[in-house]
Motif scaffolding. Structure first.
Motif, PDB file in Angstrom:
ATOM      1  N   ASP A   1       0.822  -1.226   0.000  1.00 19.88           N
ATOM      2  CA  ASP A   1       0.000   0.000   0.000  1.00 19.88           C
ATOM      3  C   ASP A   1       0.849   1.266   0.000  1.00 19.88           C
ATOM      4  N   HIS A   2       2.185   1.113   0.050  1.00 22.74           N
ATOM      5  CA  HIS A   2       3.075   2.279   0.070  1.00 22.74           C
ATOM      6  C   HIS A   2       3.960   2.412  -1.168  1.00 22.74           C
TER       7      HIS A   2
ATOM      8  N   ASP B   1       4.329   4.172   8.495  1.00 19.44           N
ATOM      9  CA  ASP B   1       3.655   3.112   9.256  1.00 19.44           C
ATOM     10  C   ASP B   1       4.503   2.750  10.474  1.00 19.44           C
TER      11      ASP B   1
ATOM     12  N   HIS C   1      -4.532   6.462   7.696  1.00 21.64           N
ATOM     13  CA  HIS C   1      -4.253   5.022   7.727  1.00 21.64           C
ATOM     14  C   HIS C   1      -5.049   4.351   8.858  1.00 21.64           C
TER      15      HIS C   1
HETATM   16 ZN    ZN Z   1       0.405   0.738   5.321  1.00 22.06          ZN
END
Ligand code: ZN
Ligand code: ZN
Length: 238
Positions: free
Chosen positions: A60-61, A156, A207
């Motif tokens: 997701d990054h 994160d 997030h």
């Molecule tokens: Zn993430």
């Protein structure tokens, strides 16, 4: 003034776009699978993006890199592009381009310069610094400074002492608040404690886990009152 557009504010598997920020329309922080779509929706000019920062190698990054690189080619980009991130970014980008479109970096009509996150990096009129967070793999937080404005994006992971120092005095701290209770993620309350310790002016929570209760954010507001929970494509000026 610094303009921060929240292209996406979501986690990996939710209904919001993956978390990514566009700063001053020229720095892209994170490039998950939704980044290009969100840049298009915002009407951003891909040719104006000077630098892309990747915090860590979770899909997701960073999985949006091939689409971004090739879309910039389609749009006629000629200026070089900087990719900033953890060790291994060159190899990962090369492999992704090949897996996705059987292309290589050498085939792009513009140059891609890779910069590994070090102690302090000065590029394109900005000063960048980094800290490691506590995540399930090596993950970076970044601070972005220009003309006395400071943004910290925590990436994160659960906050660390290094992150408190990095975020110190930020005009805006963008922090993940996945809040699953896992030791490898932050939460609204942990992010609020971080914001308070680091004496930031404004905290934006991103997030967030798709099932997170709103009470968690309310608990965070009792610790730190200047909290924003932005939506996809919202913009903040600091
Ligand atoms: Zn993430
Ligand atoms: Zn992650």
């Amino acid at each position: 003034m610094m303009e921060v557009a929240f292209l996406g504010v979501g986690e990996a598997f939710g209904a919001s776009a993956n978390t990514a920020l566009l700063v001053n329309r020229e720095l892209l922080l994170e490039c998950g699978p939704h980044a290009l779509l969100q840049l298009r929706k915002l009407g951003a000019d891909l040719a104006k993006i000077k630098l892309v920062f990747i915090s860590h190698f979770h899909g997701d990054h960073f999985l949006g890199l091939p689409a971004l690189l090739l879309a910039a080619r389609e749009d006629g980009r000629e200026e070089s592009l900087t990719l900033l991130g953890p060790e291994g970014l060159t190899r990962v980008t090369q492999e992704l381009l090949y897996l996705s479109y059987r292309k290589s970096l050498e085939e792009l009509p513009y140059e891609v310069n890779f910069v590994e996150a070090g102690e302090k990096v000065r590029l394109h009129g900005y000063e960048f610094e980094f800290a490691l967070t506590q995540h399930s793999l090596a993950a970076l937080a970044i601070s972005v400074k220009r003309r006395k404005k400071k943004l910290t994006y925590a990436g994160d992971g659960a906050p660390t002492e290094g992150l408190v120092k990095l975020a110190s005095g930020s005009d805006l701290l963008v922090a993940e608040a996945y809040g699953s209770g896992a030791a490898t993620h932050s939460s609204p309350v942990l992010a609020a404690q971080l914001a308070k310790k680091a004496k930031v002016k404004l905290l934006a929570l991103v997030h967030l886990w798709r099932g997170l209760s709103k009470d968690e954010v309310e608990k965070a507001r009792e610790i730190f009152d200047s909290i924003l929970v932005p939506g996809d494509l919202e913009t903040v000026k600091i």
